[in-house]
Design a protein around this motif. Sequence first.
Motif, mmCIF file in Angstrom:
data_model
loop_
_atom_site.group_PDB
_atom_site.id
_atom_site.type_symbol
_atom_site.label_atom_id
_atom_site.label_comp_id
_atom_site.label_asym_id
_atom_site.label_seq_id
_atom_site.Cartn_x
_atom_site.Cartn_y
_atom_site.Cartn_z
ATOM 1 N N SER A 67 1.035 -0.990 -0.018
ATOM 2 C CA SER A 67 -0.273 -0.168 0.101
ATOM 3 C C SER A 67 0.805 1.266 -0.102
ATOM 4 O O SER A 67 2.201 1.184 0.529
ATOM 5 C CB SER A 67 -0.896 -0.263 1.186
ATOM 6 O OG SER A 67 -0.438 -0.071 2.218
ATOM 7 N N SER A 115 2.033 4.003 7.146
ATOM 8 C CA SER A 115 0.304 4.837 6.875
ATOM 9 C C SER A 115 0.878 6.298 6.316
ATOM 10 O O SER A 115 1.721 7.052 7.542
ATOM 11 C CB SER A 115 -0.560 4.836 6.592
ATOM 12 O OG SER A 115 -1.583 5.591 6.523
ATOM 13 N N LEU A 154 -3.520 -7.382 8.174
ATOM 14 C CA LEU A 154 -1.701 -6.773 9.367
ATOM 15 C C LEU A 154 -2.525 -7.189 10.566
ATOM 16 O O LEU A 154 -1.654 -5.944 11.635
ATOM 17 C CB LEU A 154 -1.822 -4.700 8.971
ATOM 18 C CG LEU A 154 -1.728 -4.661 7.839
ATOM 19 C CD1 LEU A 154 -2.071 -2.547 7.467
ATOM 20 C CD2 LEU A 154 -0.760 -5.034 6.645
ATOM 21 N N LEU A 193 -5.880 -1.968 3.283
ATOM 22 C CA LEU A 193 -4.842 -2.577 3.542
ATOM 23 C C LEU A 193 -5.778 -3.282 4.681
ATOM 24 O O LEU A 193 -6.049 -4.311 5.013
ATOM 25 C CB LEU A 193 -3.577 -2.697 3.175
ATOM 26 C CG LEU A 193 -2.713 -3.608 3.871
ATOM 27 C CD1 LEU A 193 -3.203 -5.062 2.597
ATOM 28 C CD2 LEU A 193 -1.873 -2.816 3.280
ATOM 29 N N MET A 205 4.240 -1.436 2.730
ATOM 30 C CA MET A 205 3.373 0.056 3.376
ATOM 31 C C MET A 205 4.460 0.636 3.238
ATOM 32 O O MET A 205 5.646 0.744 3.668
ATOM 33 C CB MET A 205 2.983 -0.237 4.926
ATOM 34 C CG MET A 205 1.357 -1.137 4.306
ATOM 35 S SD MET A 205 1.235 -2.309 6.443
ATOM 36 C CE MET A 205 2.403 -3.600 6.246
ATOM 37 N N TRP A 250 0.693 0.990 14.964
ATOM 38 C CA TRP A 250 1.338 1.854 13.712
ATOM 39 C C TRP A 250 2.116 2.908 13.910
ATOM 40 O O TRP A 250 2.402 3.239 15.190
ATOM 41 C CB TRP A 250 -0.189 2.533 13.169
ATOM 42 C CG TRP A 250 -0.921 2.291 12.916
ATOM 43 C CD1 TRP A 250 -2.406 1.383 14.208
ATOM 44 C CD2 TRP A 250 -1.415 1.459 11.597
ATOM 45 N NE1 TRP A 250 -3.526 0.758 12.570
ATOM 46 C CE2 TRP A 250 -3.317 0.370 11.560
ATOM 47 C CE3 TRP A 250 -1.120 1.574 10.006
ATOM 48 C CZ2 TRP A 250 -3.747 -0.049 10.659
ATOM 49 C CZ3 TRP A 250 -1.851 0.957 8.788
ATOM 50 C CH2 TRP A 250 -2.909 0.254 8.745
ATOM 51 N N ALA A 268 2.692 -1.608 10.786
ATOM 52 C CA ALA A 268 2.024 -1.098 9.845
ATOM 53 C C ALA A 268 2.354 0.572 10.121
ATOM 54 O O ALA A 268 2.944 0.877 10.762
ATOM 55 C CB ALA A 268 0.518 -1.666 9.386
ATOM 56 N N ALA A 323 -3.278 2.482 3.392
ATOM 57 C CA ALA A 323 -3.150 1.540 4.160
ATOM 58 C C ALA A 323 -4.512 1.178 4.596
ATOM 59 O O ALA A 323 -5.013 -0.059 5.991
ATOM 60 C CB ALA A 323 -2.665 1.442 5.142
#
Length: 346
Positions: free
Chosen positions: A120, A141, A134, A128, A175, A158, A139, A125
């Motif tokens: 992504s 974004s 996830l 995603l 990502m 995150w 992750a 994201a």
Amino acid sequence: MSESPSLRVALLAVPDTTASTLMGLYDLLLSARRDWQMLMNRVEVAAPIEVLIVSRDGAPLRCANGVRVEPHAGFGDDPRPDVVVISDLMVPPWQPLGERYDPEAAWVRERYEAGATVASACSGAVLLARTGLLAGLEATSHWGYCEALQREHPDTRWQPDKALVTAGVGQRLLMAGSGTSWHALALFLIARYVGAEEAMQVARINLLDWSSSSPLAYAAMSRTAQLQDPLIARCQEWAAEHYRSEAPVATMAQMSGLAERTFQRRFVQATGLAPLEYVHTLRLEEAKQMLESTELAVEAIALEVGYQDASFFGRLFRRKLGLTPAQYRKRFGALARKLATAARTA
């Protein structure tokens, strides 16, 4: 020279897709090997990557800014990509995506379970995360979306300060973070599936900086406006003018007329930040502006924004932005001066 592509990449397009990132990824991935050989060796070679724009039904669609896109395939055409990339989405971070792209989420998950790598770019994201892939993983974004994503998907860790994250079994989830981190995503895909030298060639041709700098350095830190609590809003207004004072939190608590614990609780409820963290945010935002626009020494800037201890200021700045004050000035000061010059001569 004619050579069959060795990798098929599907770029997922939906009506909220931004055309710039979608087509930027398309062009950059297709340029691998092909453009370097053309420019340096005057040889025409086929790109080793086949890039397809794929949508739910394969029908033409208009992206978020009204640009018409004609996909190469729909899900029913069974394109069977080796890699699926979800481009960024122009959706508000505070509004849940809901169910409108659940067919896309199901298709992405299906392709992942069939062995494809899934990636992504930026706010892509959001989609995603909707796949559930996830859960339990790290992750990233765009920095402006990570707070909302953390609330909606608390089982994912995150990381807004990271430009690129790989996760999952076999690192098949990729990502890219904020803004143009999709450049890094494209280069990473080229390096992984075509070769590191080809990725460097693409970076050199396009003057791309594959940097590890924190995307938080770009973030406007004062994202704390609120209207729900007028009493706290008055304290915020005062802090905006007096954050340099020695004891701003104590002064705000006194202004509020509330007990200290009650003030602390209401401030967090209204702004999402503790009062002292809020003051740090204001001070560091001002420090960023001064680093960009002045030649003042870092120690002088620390004093100017309210820190008597320059070393503490430096540590705090680096922890929050991922760069030292000197590194921030080097990276963004020159850009600010160039933009100011361009504005004067326009």
